[in-house]
Design an enzyme around this catalytic site. Structure first.
Site, mmCIF file in Angstrom:
data_model
loop_
_atom_site.group_PDB
_atom_site.id
_atom_site.type_symbol
_atom_site.label_atom_id
_atom_site.label_comp_id
_atom_site.label_asym_id
_atom_site.label_seq_id
_atom_site.Cartn_x
_atom_site.Cartn_y
_atom_site.Cartn_z
ATOM 1 N N GLU A 45 -0.817 56.271 42.840
ATOM 2 C CA GLU A 45 -0.893 57.479 43.664
ATOM 3 C C GLU A 45 -0.164 57.247 44.998
ATOM 4 O O GLU A 45 -0.262 56.191 45.599
ATOM 5 C CB GLU A 45 -2.358 57.805 43.927
ATOM 6 C CG GLU A 45 -2.600 59.009 44.817
ATOM 7 C CD GLU A 45 -4.080 59.223 45.130
ATOM 8 O OE1 GLU A 45 -4.455 60.357 45.455
ATOM 9 O OE2 GLU A 45 -4.860 58.246 45.028
ATOM 10 N N LYS A 111 -2.820 67.453 42.359
ATOM 11 C CA LYS A 111 -4.189 66.942 42.316
ATOM 12 C C LYS A 111 -5.200 68.071 42.508
ATOM 13 O O LYS A 111 -5.155 68.804 43.491
ATOM 14 C CB LYS A 111 -4.358 65.878 43.389
ATOM 15 C CG LYS A 111 -5.689 65.128 43.363
ATOM 16 C CD LYS A 111 -5.678 64.060 44.464
ATOM 17 C CE LYS A 111 -6.939 63.222 44.462
ATOM 18 N NZ LYS A 111 -6.883 62.208 45.548
ATOM 19 N N CYS A 145 -6.419 60.037 40.664
ATOM 20 C CA CYS A 145 -7.486 59.364 41.397
ATOM 21 C C CYS A 145 -8.838 60.069 41.309
ATOM 22 O O CYS A 145 -9.545 59.930 40.313
ATOM 23 C CB CYS A 145 -7.055 59.175 42.852
ATOM 24 S SG CYS A 145 -7.965 57.847 43.700
#
Length: 259
Positions: A45, A111, A145
């Site tokens: 990331e 995300k 994540c």
């Protein structure tokens, strides 16, 4: 028809908010990876900056410097290259994963779950849609994540074969990282990959790596130590297909709608 898929995972330290230093360092690390050796290279990331909230100073257009670097690597390696960056679109910022193919075409995923403990939601816009992409007959879903903590968003309702998480996951919560990767693999009967960084970030948080590949039963194919390296593993589609035919747990999954 799915073919064997070879994946390479890059676990590395990241220079804090220094894209040039990271590009140079990654170039040197990737010298050990030869053209034709892999089908997919996965980076952590925010691999150009570390997990920073300083988007106004660090953001770049989607087809900016990071994309150009990824496209060059993809063409050289003849492999897809993926990882997330800080992207700016019309004055708004996104933690955006790029999926860059050898011919320069690309897809992206923003995300969905922004990490409120770090104030990510105050800086970045959340994504609204999944990315499902294809490689060598495999259907692949990459996430980022904190998405790992939300099984509904990760649920295999769309028939993917491989689930990917790119991350900057701190050492203090490494047990959650390792445990949740196993859980996602088991419940979705899918190969599951987590690529994390190592080293201390600019906020003083250490990262232990623990980059992993789990098979469709949650059994480890790779569990990396706290080291910098490029790990390459081949995934067998026939074993996964046979496992799913024998144990048809996905047929019994719940239906739901996301809002």
């Amino acid at each position: 028809m799915k073919e064997q898929l070879t994946v390479s995972l890059l676990q590395t330290e990241l220079a804090w908010e220094e894209p040039s230093a990271n590009f140079g360092y990654l170039d040197r690390m990737l010298q050990r990876l030869q053209p034709g050796q892999t089908n997919l290279l996965i980076l952590p990331e925010m691999f150009t900056t570390g997990f920073s909230m300083n988007a106004p100073c660090l953001a770049e257009p989607t087809k900016g410097r990071a994309y150009q670097w990824m496209a060059e690597k993809a063409a050289h390696l003849q492999a897809v290259v993926t990882g997330s960056i800080i992207a700016e679109v019309n004055g708004q910022y996104y933690n955006r994963l790029l999926w860059v193919r050898p011919d320069g075409t690309f897809s992206h995923y923003d995300k969905r779950h922004l990490f409120t403990l770090a104030g990510e939601e105050k800086v970045y816009q959340p994504g609204q849609t999944h990315l499902l992409t294809e490689l060598k007959g495999w259907t692949i879903m990459p996430l980022i994540c904190y998405d790992l903590r939300f099984p509904v968003w990760s649920r295999n309702t769309m028939g993917y074969d491989l689930l990917i998480y790119v991350a900057n996951w701190p050492s203090k919560r490494r047990n959650a990282w390792k445990s949740l990767l196993v859980a996602r693999a088991i419940e979705n009967q899918a190969y599951t990959i987590g690529v994390n960084r190592v080293g201390e970030d600019g906020n003083g948080f250490p990262h232990a790596g623990d980059t992993s590949i789990l098979d469709y039963a949650g059994d480890p194919l790779l569990q990396a130590a706290d080291v910098e390296s490029v790990f390459t593993v081949s995934l067998d589609p026939e074993k996964q297909d046979e496992f799913r035919r024998k144990l048809r747990f996905l047929d019994d999954r719940d239906t739901f709608e996301l809002r």
